[in-house]
Design a protein around this motif. Structure first.
Motif, PDB file in Angstrom:
ATOM      1  N   LEU A  11       1.268  -1.154   0.047  1.00 12.47           N
ATOM      2  CA  LEU A  11      -0.275   0.285  -0.008  1.00 12.47           C
ATOM      3  C   LEU A  11       0.436   1.281  -0.124  1.00 12.47           C
ATOM      4  N   PRO A  40       1.996   1.970 -12.274  1.00 13.88           N
ATOM      5  CA  PRO A  40       1.818   2.681 -13.809  1.00 13.88           C
ATOM      6  C   PRO A  40       3.707   3.059 -14.472  1.00 13.88           C
ATOM      7  N   LEU A  54      -3.354   8.910 -12.850  1.00 13.74           N
ATOM      8  CA  LEU A  54      -3.635   8.805 -11.029  1.00 13.74           C
ATOM      9  C   LEU A  54      -3.794  10.534 -10.861  1.00 13.74           C
ATOM     10  N   VAL A  70      -5.056   0.601 -17.180  1.00  8.74           N
ATOM     11  CA  VAL A  70      -3.349   0.187 -16.305  1.00  8.74           C
ATOM     12  C   VAL A  70      -2.788  -0.948 -17.141  1.00  8.74           C
ATOM     13  N   ARG A  74       1.016  -1.345 -19.380  1.00  4.39           N
ATOM     14  CA  ARG A  74       1.716  -2.803 -18.738  1.00  4.39           C
ATOM     15  C   ARG A  74       2.225  -3.380 -19.832  1.00  4.39           C
ATOM     16  N   ALA A 100      -0.639  -5.462  -8.550  1.00  5.34           N
ATOM     17  CA  ALA A 100      -1.226  -4.068  -8.207  1.00  5.34           C
ATOM     18  C   ALA A 100      -2.225  -3.843  -8.142  1.00  5.34           C
ATOM     19  N   TYR A 104      -5.763  -2.976  -5.780  1.00  4.15           N
ATOM     20  CA  TYR A 104      -6.624  -1.726  -6.588  1.00  4.15           C
ATOM     21  C   TYR A 104      -7.806  -1.892  -7.191  1.00  4.15           C
ATOM     22  N   GLN A 105      -7.582  -2.531  -8.673  1.00  7.99           N
ATOM     23  CA  GLN A 105      -8.644  -2.773  -9.766  1.00  7.99           C
ATOM     24  C   GLN A 105      -9.344  -4.000  -8.601  1.00  7.99           C
ATOM     25  N   ALA A 146       1.698   8.556   4.243  1.00 10.15           N
ATOM     26  CA  ALA A 146       2.211   8.818   2.867  1.00 10.15           C
ATOM     27  C   ALA A 146       1.644  10.543   3.043  1.00 10.15           C
ATOM     28  N   ARG A 149       3.556  13.607   3.013  1.00 10.09           N
ATOM     29  CA  ARG A 149       4.534  13.634   1.723  1.00 10.09           C
ATOM     30  C   ARG A 149       4.035  15.228   0.762  1.00 10.09           C
ATOM     31  N   ALA A 186       6.480  -4.673   7.332  1.00 14.53           N
ATOM     32  CA  ALA A 186       6.889  -3.101   6.764  1.00 14.53           C
ATOM     33  C   ALA A 186       5.988  -2.447   7.670  1.00 14.53           C
ATOM     34  N   SER A 189      10.339  -1.215  12.291  1.00 15.98           N
ATOM     35  CA  SER A 189      11.173  -0.162  11.527  1.00 15.98           C
ATOM     36  C   SER A 189      12.245  -0.176  10.373  1.00 15.98           C
ATOM     37  N   LEU A 190      12.118   1.341   9.457  1.00 16.30           N
ATOM     38  CA  LEU A 190      12.747   1.520   8.513  1.00 16.30           C
ATOM     39  C   LEU A 190      14.475  -0.193   8.388  1.00 16.30           C
TER      40      LEU A 190
HETATM   41  N1  Z5A Z   1      -1.986   1.530  -9.423  1.00 12.65           N
HETATM   42  C1  Z5A Z   1      -3.551   0.503  -9.845  1.00 12.65           C
HETATM   43  O1  Z5A Z   1      -4.305   0.860  -9.428  1.00 12.65           O
HETATM   44  N2  Z5A Z   1      -2.702  -0.588 -10.069  1.00 12.65           N
HETATM   45  C2  Z5A Z   1      -2.295  -1.246 -10.853  1.00 12.65           C
HETATM   46  O2  Z5A Z   1      -2.580  -2.152 -11.972  1.00 12.65           O
HETATM   47  C3  Z5A Z   1      -0.424  -0.389 -10.707  1.00 12.65           C
HETATM   48  C4  Z5A Z   1      -0.858   0.964  -9.591  1.00 12.65           C
HETATM   49  C5  Z5A Z   1       0.205  -1.031 -10.997  1.00 12.65           C
HETATM   50  C6  Z5A Z   1       1.128   4.854  -7.675  1.00 12.65           C
HETATM   51  O3  Z5A Z   1       1.550   4.268  -6.958  1.00 12.65           O
HETATM   52  C7  Z5A Z   1      -0.522   4.345  -7.197  1.00 12.65           C
HETATM   53  O4  Z5A Z   1      -0.949   3.593  -9.031  1.00 12.65           O
HETATM   54  C8  Z5A Z   1      -1.342   3.753  -6.149  1.00 12.65           C
HETATM   55  C9  Z5A Z   1      -1.276   2.422  -7.051  1.00 12.65           C
HETATM   56  C10 Z5A Z   1      -1.939   1.694  -8.272  1.00 12.65           C
HETATM   57  N3  Z5A Z   1      -1.668   4.589  -5.626  1.00 12.65           N
HETATM   58  N4  Z5A Z   1      -2.429   4.734  -5.181  1.00 12.65           N
HETATM   59  N5  Z5A Z   1      -2.591   5.138  -4.093  1.00 12.65           N
HETATM   60  P1  Z5A Z   1       2.602   4.701  -6.990  1.00 12.65           P
HETATM   61  O5  Z5A Z   1       3.919   3.561  -6.468  1.00 12.65           O
HETATM   62  O6  Z5A Z   1       3.299   5.598  -7.563  1.00 12.65           O
HETATM   63  O7  Z5A Z   1       2.943   5.468  -5.718  1.00 12.65           O
HETATM   64  P2  Z5A Z   1       2.112   4.965  -3.704  1.00 12.65           P
HETATM   65  O8  Z5A Z   1       1.800   3.661  -3.970  1.00 12.65           O
HETATM   66  O9  Z5A Z   1       1.376   6.165  -4.024  1.00 12.65           O
HETATM   67  O10 Z5A Z   1       4.021   4.459  -3.515  1.00 12.65           O
HETATM   68  P3  Z5A Z   1       4.169   5.663  -2.268  1.00 12.65           P
HETATM   69  O11 Z5A Z   1       3.002   6.624  -1.261  1.00 12.65           O
HETATM   70  O12 Z5A Z   1       5.839   6.159  -2.009  1.00 12.65           O
HETATM   71  O13 Z5A Z   1       4.751   4.828  -0.711  1.00 12.65           O
HETATM   72  P4  Z5A Z   1       5.410   3.815  -1.003  1.00 12.65           P
HETATM   73  O14 Z5A Z   1       6.677   3.839  -1.675  1.00 12.65           O
HETATM   74  O15 Z5A Z   1       5.439   2.743  -0.541  1.00 12.65           O
HETATM   75  O16 Z5A Z   1       6.180   4.500   0.216  1.00 12.65           O
HETATM   76  P5  Z5A Z   1       7.760   5.868   0.826  1.00 12.65           P
HETATM   77  O17 Z5A Z   1       8.033   7.120  -0.255  1.00 12.65           O
HETATM   78  O18 Z5A Z   1       8.982   4.264   0.476  1.00 12.65           O
HETATM   79  O19 Z5A Z   1       7.377   5.837   2.007  1.00 12.65           O
HETATM   80  C11 Z5A Z   1       6.894   7.154   2.377  1.00 12.65           C
HETATM   81  C12 Z5A Z   1       7.353   7.672   3.400  1.00 12.65           C
HETATM   82  O20 Z5A Z   1       7.022   6.285   4.949  1.00 12.65           O
HETATM   83  C13 Z5A Z   1       8.348   8.221   3.807  1.00 12.65           C
HETATM   84  O21 Z5A Z   1       8.321   9.450   4.409  1.00 12.65           O
HETATM   85  C14 Z5A Z   1       9.389   7.418   4.127  1.00 12.65           C
HETATM   86  O22 Z5A Z   1       9.983   7.539   4.882  1.00 12.65           O
HETATM   87  C15 Z5A Z   1       8.000   6.577   5.396  1.00 12.65           C
HETATM   88  N6  Z5A Z   1       8.487   4.593   5.704  1.00 12.65           N
HETATM   89  C16 Z5A Z   1       9.061   4.279   4.776  1.00 12.65           C
HETATM   90  N7  Z5A Z   1       8.916   2.748   6.001  1.00 12.65           N
HETATM   91  C17 Z5A Z   1       8.824   3.576   6.803  1.00 12.65           C
HETATM   92  C18 Z5A Z   1       8.703   3.022   8.320  1.00 12.65           C
HETATM   93  N8  Z5A Z   1       9.332   1.455   7.847  1.00 12.65           N
HETATM   94  N9  Z5A Z   1       8.366   3.282   9.669  1.00 12.65           N
HETATM   95  C19 Z5A Z   1       9.001   5.013   8.984  1.00 12.65           C
HETATM   96  N10 Z5A Z   1       8.369   5.233   8.023  1.00 12.65           N
HETATM   97  C20 Z5A Z   1       8.553   4.901   7.295  1.00 12.65           C
END
Ligand code: Z5A
Length: 205
Positions: A11, A40, A54, A70, A74, A100, A104-105, A146, A149, A186, A189-190
């Protein structure tokens, strides 16, 4: 060794961006620099489709439209980036893939699972990652991370029940393919999550 295709799922806020770097470093150290990509997207055309999917808009997007977009992105990604990289001997690491779509879908939008399977078969002909790392955490925790951010995309604007259904769908995918699909806790901690990712890669590759 045959090049492998690794996907990272979870997620929003599960930590995919951070852990993708851990996977990339591991693969680089053992097998050479991988092609790092995302869905995507992953090609100029597929990235254009990503922004259609998006961008927040006033006209509601039909769930089937979303599903077909999507898969359109792909197909372009697989045909022009992933398969050519694997064929040339390069490993591939992707931030999300077809799981995904089931999450999601299938889970979130509640489209029938068997129709996604039929599309997957039609468009990808059985092509899937060799290994999928599923960064699993409660929807509430991921969204909290999320949302810190800033601006939210169209899907991130959904309610918590939507993301809980996505999480359940990932669980169903993991149960159906335990050899390929590895759950990583997940919510820790990081540093702990990164250590579990490295340990999994050592065991699986
Ligand atoms: N989507 C779909 O609907 N169908 C499909 O087939 C596909 C995708 C392929 C874009 O995805 C969107 O597309 C997604 C699903 C849909 N929908 N939404 N909503 P994406 O992967 O590009 O975007 P995202 O899921 O929004 O990614 P994200 O928010 O960047 O998540 P993340 O990469 O998992 O998070 P992060 O940036 O690594 O971490 C977020 C923050 O949390 C950051 O400040 C980190 O430092 C912090 N963090 C991370 N891990 C930890 C831990 N363990 N402890 C503390 N803090 C942490």
């Amino acid at each position: 060794m045959k090049p492998r295709f690794i996907s990272v799922e979870g997620l929003e806020g599960a930590g995919k961006t951070t852990q993708l770097q851990v996977v990339t470093d591991f693969v680089t150290a053992h097998y050479g620099p991988p092609r790092v990509t995302r869905e995507p997207g992953g090609t100029p055309l597929a990235e254009d489709i990503r922004s259609v999917i998006l961008s927040p808009r006033t006209e509601p997007m039909d769930a089937w439209t979303e599903l077909l977009l999507v898969f359109a992105a792909r197909k372009q990604h697989v045909a022009t980036v992933i398969q050519p990289a694997l064929a040339s001997g390069q490993w591939v690491v992707s931030d999300r893939f077809t799981d995904a779509t089931y999450a999601y879908q299938g889970g979130g939008r509640q489209l029938p699972w068997e129709h996604i399977q039929a599309l997957e078969e039609l468009v990808l002909d059985g092509f899937q990652p060799d290994l999928t790392l599923w960064l699993d955490c409660p929807a509430e925790l991921g969204l909290q991370r999320a949302r810190q951010r800033g601006a939210l995309d169209r899907i991130e604007l959904e309610d918590i029940a939507f993301f809980e259904r996505c999480r359940k769908a990932y669980e169903k995918r993991a149960q159906a393919a335990p050899q390929r699909f590895v759950r990583i806790d997940a919510s820790r901690s990081l540093e702990e999550v990164s250590a579990q990712v490295r340990q999994t890669l050592e065991q699986q590759l």
